[in-house]
Design an enzyme around this catalytic site. Structure first.
Site, PDB file in Angstrom:
ATOM      1  N   CYS A 306     110.475  43.808  57.615  1.00  0.00           N
ATOM      2  CA  CYS A 306     111.698  44.169  56.887  1.00  0.00           C
ATOM      3  C   CYS A 306     112.968  43.848  57.674  1.00  0.00           C
ATOM      4  CB  CYS A 306     111.653  45.647  56.492  1.00  0.00           C
ATOM      5  SG  CYS A 306     111.661  46.820  57.872  1.00  0.00           S
ATOM      6  N   HIS A 354     112.578  51.469  57.338  1.00  0.00           N
ATOM      7  CA  HIS A 354     112.572  50.334  56.411  1.00  0.00           C
ATOM      8  C   HIS A 354     114.000  49.989  56.010  1.00  0.00           C
ATOM      9  CE1 HIS A 354     110.554  47.512  53.777  1.00  0.00           C
ATOM     10  NE2 HIS A 354     111.361  47.868  52.801  1.00  0.00           N
ATOM     11  N   HIS A 366     113.644  42.694  49.747  1.00  0.00           N
ATOM     12  CA  HIS A 366     113.091  43.231  50.997  1.00  0.00           C
ATOM     13  C   HIS A 366     111.678  42.724  51.214  1.00  0.00           C
ATOM     14  CE1 HIS A 366     110.720  46.902  49.314  1.00  0.00           C
ATOM     15  NE2 HIS A 366     110.868  46.017  48.366  1.00  0.00           N
TER      16      HIS A 366
END
Length: 391
Positions: A306, A354, A366
């Site tokens: 990420c 994240h 993402h």
């Protein structure tokens, strides 16, 4: 009479006692084992519980991935630093050897002149400077010899300092490598545990799990659509306000003529100076990565985790971001979810494990998790921690 007594027959040993004993032993043994054999199996986890556990394991793997990313960055940086220091040490060593050769030439010259003792001893002394500080020898040294000795001492001290720095850097490198290995094992263990939980599900349970995922995605989409409507309404209100301001007459003071309308500025060419221009570059890069696999620790170009994706996307716009989510969240300006603009970074979970790139309309691009691919998704699929505008 004894001869008329019924003779006593000797019967063979009856197995009755043995069988009875064996039977009792068997009953006793079976009785002891009965509770274990009849114990109820551990209750099977519900699909909802499995989903929560898998989510938790993926999140913990995400935290471990960020630790791995940080340790890898530190390891790579420390390795480069050690390499530079060792190169400097080698250079210093060569310079010291050259100084030794120069001092040796002085000793050889004095040997040929018949003055062997003091200068020859100098070559093997632990501290030539200390030796030459003796006034009776310093008087015999030429200015060039004194300079050579001072130069030798300076280089030797610098080399010793750099060797000490190299030792400390190697120790830090070893510590970083240890943390790197630990984080890697943690990620692998968490992912393996999650796969094991999923593999144990029956076909019916997997279907149920897929249904729960679809329900969660649908709820996240509804929230994203609501945000998209709110953003559209704000944009329309801002447009109407701007048009009203342009249409309103400008009052003039008595005795003065009405001001001439100003010439509007030329449109921006998008040369990367404004945030919108940079965000456009970021989103163009991120969209080009859609479909590429998530791989923990990866920074592209064929796969990403990420924070590796967000770092690479903003690099495409000329902005350097730190490697981990924990450092990226500290860059730029914090913004509220309601005020998000395309290009902003949205962070998730209380542990900030994240991150995604906001594209507008309540959505982001993402790299989700292992087994998934870079994709567009609602920002409401996960609990939002906060957002930042990097530049």
């Amino acid at each position: 009479m004894a001869s008329h007594r019924k003779p006593r027959t000797t019967r063979p040993h009856s197995p009755a006692v043995g069988v009875t004993t064996a039977a009792l032993a068997s009953v006793t043994l079976l009785s002891a084992q009965a509770p274990s054999a009849q114990a109820a199996p551990a209750p099977r986890q519900s699909v909802e519980d499995v989903q929560k556990q898998v989510d938790r394991l993926y999140r913990e793997a995400g935290v471990a991935t960020q630790k791995y990313d940080r340790a890898k960055e530190a390891t790579d940086g420390q390795r480069r630093k050690v390499g530079r220091i060792l190169d400097d040490v080698a250079k210093r060593t060569a310079e010291i050897n050259e100084s030794r050769r120069e001092l040796g030439s002085f000793a050889a010259a004095q040997y040929r002149a018949g003055a062997v003792g003091p200068t020859a001893t100098l070559i093997f002394a632990d501290s030539p400077q200390d030796y030459f500080e003796q006034s009776h020898l310093m008087d015999r040294l030429t200015e060039r010899q004194r300079t050579a000795v001072a130069d030798y001492e300076t280089k030797r001290a610098a080399a010793a300092k750099e060797r000490a720095a190299a030792t400390k850097s190697l120790e830090r490198l070893t510590a970083s490598q240890t943390e790197l290995r630990t984080s890697k094992r943690t990620v692998q263990d968490k992912l393996a545990e999650a796969r094991t939980l999923l593999d144990r599900l029956t076909a019916e349970e997997k279907t149920r799990l897929e249904k729960l995922e679809r329900e969660r995605e649908a709820e996240a989409r509804r929230k994203a659509e609501a945000q998209a409507k709110a953003e559209k309404a704000r944009a329309e209100a801002a447009r109407q306000k701007e048009e009203a301001a342009k249409a309103a007459p400008t009052p003039s003071r008595p005795g003065t003529s009405a001001p001439k309308p100003s010439t509007p500025p030329p449109p921006s060419t998008g040369g990367g100076s404004s945030y919108a221009a940079k965000a456009a570059d970021v989103l163009a890069f991120a969209r080009a990565q859609i479909g590429k696999p998530y791989v923990w620790g990866a920074t592209g170009p064929s796969s990403y985790d990420c924070s590796g994706l967000t770092q690479a996307a903003w690099r495409a716009a000329g902005v350097t971001l730190p490697r981990t989510t924990w450092d990226q969240v500290k860059v730029g300006t914090r913004v509220a979810t309601a005020d998000l603009q395309p290009g902003d970074l949205v962070f998730f979970y209380d542990d900030i494990s994240h991150v995604g790139i906001y594209i507008g309309g309540g959505k982001m691009i993402h790299a989700p998790k292992p087994g998934a691919y870079v994709r567009e998704e609602s920002i409401y699929y996960m609990p939002i921690y906060g957002s930042v505008r990097p530049a």
